[in-house]
Design an enzyme around this catalytic site. Sequence first.
Site, PDB file in Angstrom:
ATOM      1  N   HIS A 319       0.854  -1.170   0.047  1.00 22.00           N
ATOM      2  CA  HIS A 319       0.109   0.028   0.141  1.00 22.00           C
ATOM      3  C   HIS A 319       0.897   1.331  -0.040  1.00 22.00           C
ATOM      4  CE1 HIS A 319      -3.469  -2.716   0.994  1.00 22.00           C
ATOM      5  NE2 HIS A 319      -4.208  -1.533   0.413  1.00 22.00           N
ATOM      6  N   GLY A 320       2.258   1.031   0.493  1.00 22.58           N
ATOM      7  CA  GLY A 320       2.770   2.211   0.671  1.00 22.58           C
ATOM      8  C   GLY A 320       4.212   2.350   0.983  1.00 22.58           C
TER       9      GLY A 320
END
Length: 472
Positions: A319-320
């Site tokens: 996700h990041g």
Amino acid sequence: MFFNSYLFILIFLPTFLIAFYLAAKVLDNNGLFLITTAASLIFCASSGLTNAIFILGEIVVNYLFYIALKRNRSKHLLATFITLNVLFLGVFKYTDMAISLINAVLKTNYNILNIESPLGISFITFQQIAFLVYVYKNPDFSTNALSYSTFISFFPHVLSGPILYTEDFYSQCKEKIGKINWDNISSGLLLFSLGMAKKILLADVYGKMVNAGYDAIESLNTGSALFISIAYTLQIYFDFSGYCDMAMGVGKMININIPINFNSPYKAVTIDDFWDRWHMTLTRFLTRHVYIPLGGNRKGIVRTYINIMAVFLISGLWHGASLTFVMWGLVHGLAMIISRLFKKHISRIPKLITKALTFIFVNFAWIIFRAGSFSVMKQMVSAFLRPGLSLTTEVSSAFAKIGFIDINFGYNAALAIAFVIFGLILVFTTRNSLEITNKCKWSIKGAICATLLLIFCVLSFTGTTTYIYLRF
């Protein structure tokens, strides 16, 4: 981005649909794939030519990988191609994170490169990995460059998913995708309109209050912090599921069923159930290509829990490039393990209670996700401990419009709370968009209602806004 502007609604999408259906009268599927790929590349180029070049390069390279696998069905070759895809993703998404960690641990001062990731790189990479694995496991499968390019670049889903399944996409393409089906057009238009409404009339309104709260985080109290956390829980759901509804709607209009990505996730009764309902295509990918290859639940309880944690840590990192995302994955992994450990005891608890506890956990876990840094997360936790139940001025004043309708009547705080309660009622009691449109039949009345909703949403654009998951 076209999805966030008048141009997509008023120019790009109608032009594509008209061209597609006119071409369908004289072209076979390969011709339609060529038109769709061209439209997809134009769509991506609208946000920068490099994005279109990146996707085209990804298609060419991985199609060559496909040809190599067809000629030499080798597990080592498959592993090499998967590794190259992961490395390519890693260079764009995690180089700066790696430099930051090196600087922090070794007390160095290397410059951050500020590498900008191409749009959709995470979704495209996972989809291509799944495709290569499918090719390896199904030696009789074959495709050509045109259908593969559409499969990878199809513009409705390319930016933020859902992740298409190889077998589902190609089974649909055995029939002519350009055949006019008015029921599909009707349900697709309604899906698209509902998705746009989720984004513009709900997610963006919640987002303004969330941003105002985080911008003035020092002034938040217990009431404001709780309000902001719930507003973000609603924002991320309506934002992401709204995008996916729009993607499914466009696909439906040309007879391509894009898989559902959200099945009323906040109705989940356990954390296991939540992950069966939230970002379903990512869950399916990680189950197929991480959890099962690691051994799944076949190698004992301890190994099963290690595999579960590995899946959620990878999900968080996907996700990041931030340790807060890893922490978010960690707490969800721990929750999943605890849920498995006490499954028999949990099953005896009334579902209403487990549903409430699951929502509370998910809501507070989103704080880690939204924070972006440990310092902001710490400030948000501190705000919960700061006495006070009223909304701060910064938060309540951000609730001034729904769409283009001005609601600044002087009762902003009460109206903002009512709007959040309205969102909670929607997620807990109503059917999801696909359930609403599944049995949709063509009718003039239905088409008019969907079009009016779409027009209202278009008129409500107040500027370019981005989807949360475009960052991932």
